[in-house]
Design a protein around this motif. Structure first.
Motif, PDB file in Angstrom:
ATOM      1  N   ARG A   1     -77.215 104.933-104.400  1.00  0.00           N
ATOM      2  CA  ARG A   1     -78.208 105.292-103.206  1.00  0.00           C
ATOM      3  C   ARG A   1     -77.876 104.062-102.045  1.00  0.00           C
TER       4      ARG A   1
ATOM      5  N   ASP B   1     -80.105 110.805-108.556  1.00  0.00           N
ATOM      6  CA  ASP B   1     -81.250 110.914-109.805  1.00  0.00           C
ATOM      7  C   ASP B   1     -80.708 110.806-111.022  1.00  0.00           C
TER       8      ASP B   1
ATOM      9  N   ILE C   1     -85.850 107.199-107.474  1.00  0.00           N
ATOM     10  CA  ILE C   1     -84.839 107.981-108.193  1.00  0.00           C
ATOM     11  C   ILE C   1     -85.909 109.015-108.771  1.00  0.00           C
TER      12      ILE C   1
ATOM     13  N   HIS D   1     -75.640 107.705-100.739  1.00  0.00           N
ATOM     14  CA  HIS D   1     -75.665 108.838-101.501  1.00  0.00           C
ATOM     15  C   HIS D   1     -77.053 109.053-101.923  1.00  0.00           C
ATOM     16  N   HIS D   2     -77.221 110.194-102.386  1.00  0.00           N
ATOM     17  CA  HIS D   2     -78.598 110.615-103.226  1.00  0.00           C
ATOM     18  C   HIS D   2     -78.337 110.578-104.769  1.00  0.00           C
TER      19      HIS D   2
ATOM     20  N   ARG E   1     -74.823 114.497-103.421  1.00  0.00           N
ATOM     21  CA  ARG E   1     -75.992 114.262-104.366  1.00  0.00           C
ATOM     22  C   ARG E   1     -75.446 114.189-105.798  1.00  0.00           C
TER      23      ARG E   1
ATOM     24  N   HIS F   1     -87.068 102.501-106.773  1.00  0.00           N
ATOM     25  CA  HIS F   1     -85.852 102.989-106.181  1.00  0.00           C
ATOM     26  C   HIS F   1     -85.839 104.512-105.574  1.00  0.00           C
TER      27      HIS F   1
ATOM     28  N   CYS G   1     -77.232 104.850-110.312  1.00  0.00           N
ATOM     29  CA  CYS G   1     -78.255 105.427-109.148  1.00  0.00           C
ATOM     30  C   CYS G   1     -78.376 104.522-108.105  1.00  0.00           C
TER      31      CYS G   1
END
Length: 375
Positions: free
Chosen positions: A28, A35, A54, A32-33, A2, A52, A24
Motif C-alpha cells: 500500500r 488485502d 486493509i 498498490h492495493h 491489486r 491501514h 500489505c
C-alpha cells in the motif's frame, strides 16, 4: 496492482500472519492495493489491519463476492486451493510463498507445476523444495524480511553494559528458563516476550534492550536496529552472530538448526556474559549492513513485483480442469476444518453458559441470604 495475501489464519502474532500484514502495508505504501484473505480471522492484529485500511476476507464459506485481484499471494496451500476451485476469481497471477520447510501446512500445493513462481524464505527452504522435486527454475529466494521502519529506529549506543534482556520466543526450552533465573539472580532485568506476554514486535520494542535472545524473523530485526542478538531457542543455536557464522545461520533462517549446538542453562548464561562485549563492537555495523542489503522488505518487494508484471496470468480454467482431484481433496479438508471450528465454538458457548449459570446461582443465593438475614 491489486494483491490478495492468503493465510490460513490472521490476527495473532505468528510469523505468517505478521508477514501478511507487513506485505500489505509495504504494498500500500508503494501505491498498490493489498488485502488479506483467511479461513480464521480473529486476534489483536485485526486492529493493525483496520488502521491501514486493509480489507479482510473470510474465505471459509464456499460462496462469497468475487475476488477482483491481479495477484494472489498465498502462504498456505489449502486456502489457495479453496479460492481457486470454490470461489470466483478474476483473471490473475498466482504466487505461492513457502515460509517453512518443515510445516506441512506451508508445503506447496499439489498443482505446483501450474504456478510460474514459488517463493522460499531461506536458502535451506529452497534446497528442501528442490528435494521434493520442485523445478529449480521456478523456486525463488524471497527472504524473511525487515520493513524499513526498523532501519529508521536504531538502538542508541549504550554505555552501561548488559542490564536489560528480552527473550523473544513462543517455545523457549528449559535451559533458557534456567538462564533467565540466573540472570535475574544477578540483578539483570529480563522480559519474556511471547511466553509471559504476547506483543507485536514493531520498531519501538527492541531498542529498549541491551540484548535480545531469539531466533527466526526477530534476528534480522535486531541487525537492522543495531541491537545485540544471541541466536538460541528450542533448536539450540550459534549464539552471537558475527562475520564468521552469519552465512551459515542465514542459510537456515537463523532458526538454530544449522548448528545443532545445545547448552545447559549455566553454559548459556556464561556464554552470553563472556561474548557480550565483542557483540557490541564492529559486528553491529557488519550485521546492520547485511540486513540492509539482504533483508530489506521494500527493495526486495519492488524487484519481485517488477518481474511478476512480466509473468503471464495463471490459466485458472485449465488448472481446475487438470487438477479436479486436488479440489475434491481440499473439500474434505475444509469439511474437517469447519467441524473443528464449530466444535471449538460450541465448547466456548457451553463454557460461557455454565459460567453465566453459576454466576446467576451465586447472585440468587446472595439475594436470598440478604432477604433472610436478620436486620
Amino acid at each position: 496492482m491489486r494483491v490478495l495475501i492468503l493465510n490460513h489464519y490472521f490476527g495473532n502474532f505468528t510469523g505468517s500472519e505478521i508477514n501478511a500484514l507487513q506485505l500489505c502495508v509495504a504494498l500500500r505504501e508503494a501505491g498498490h492495493h493489498a488485502d488479506i484473505g483467511a479461513f480464521e480471522i480473529r486476534g489483536p492484529l485485526l486492529k493493525q489491519a483496520e488502521a491501514h485500511g486493509i480489507q479482510l476476507h473470510l474465505l471459509l464459506p464456499d460462496k462469497g463476492p468475487a475476488l477482483e485481484y491481479d495477484l494472489i499471494w498465498a502462504h498456505h496451500a489449502p486456502v489457495l486451493t479453496h479460492v481457486i476451485f470454490r470461489r470466483e476469481l478474476a483473471p490473475c497471477r498466482v504466487l505461492f510463498s513457502s515460509l517453512s520447510p518443515l510445516t506441512a501446512l506451508e508445503s506447496p500445493p499439489a498443482y505446483y507445476q501450474e504456478l510460474e513462481w514459488l517463493l522460499a524464505h531461506s536458502p535451506y527452504n529452497v534446497a528442501a523444495l528442490q528435494a521434493l522435486g520442485l523445478p529449480e527454475e521456478r523456486i525463488h529466494y524471497f527472504p524473511n524480511f525487515v520493513p524499513k521502519a526498523f532501519f529508521l529506529r536504531p538502538r542508541p549506543a549504550a554505555q552501561h553494559g548488559l542490564r536489560r534482556i528480552a527473550v523473544v520466543s513462543n517455545h523457549s526450552p528449559e535451559e533458557v528458563a534456567q538462564m533467565v533465573t540466573a540472570a535475574r539472580a544477578d540483578g539483570l532485568h529480563v522480559d519474556l516476550i511471547g511466553t509471559d506476554r504476547a506483543i507485536f514486535i514493531d520498531e519501538t520494542v527492541l531498542p529498549d534492550y541491551d540484548l535480545v535472545i531469539t531466533i527466526g524473523k526477530t534476528v534480522p530485526y535486531c541487525f537492522a536496529q543495531r541491537v545485540p542478538v544471541y541466536c538460541y531457542d528450542h533448536f539450540g543455536g550459534p549464539g552471537y552472530i558475527d562475520a564468521n557464522n552469519h552465512d551459515l545461520a542465514q542459510y537456515g533462517n537463523f532458526c538454530g538448526r544449522s548448528f545443532y549446538r545445545k547448552l545447559t542453562g549455566d553454559q548459556l548464561y556464561a556464554d552470553i556474559q563472556a561474548g557480550y562485549a565483542a557483540a557490541t563492537g564492529p559486528s553491529l555495523d557488519f550485521l546492520h549492513e547485511k540486513a540492509r542489503s539482504l533483508f530489506s522488505l521494500e527493495p526486495n518487494l519492488q524487484a519481485l513485483l517488477t518481474k511478476l508484471v512480466a509473468m503471464p496470468k495463471t490459466d485458472l480454467a485449465a488448472l481446475r480442469d487438470k487438477h479436479v482431484v486436488a479440489g475434491r481433496l481440499n473439500d474434505a479438508y475444509l469439511e474437517c476444518l469447519r467441524r473443528a471450528l464449530h466444535f471449538e465454538a460450541e465448547l466456548k458457548r457451553r463454557s460461557l453458559t455454565k459460567r453465566l449459570y453459576r454466576a446467576w446461582r451465586a447472585l440468587r443465593s446472595w439475594n436470598f441470604m440478604r432477604k433472610t438475614s436478620p436486620a
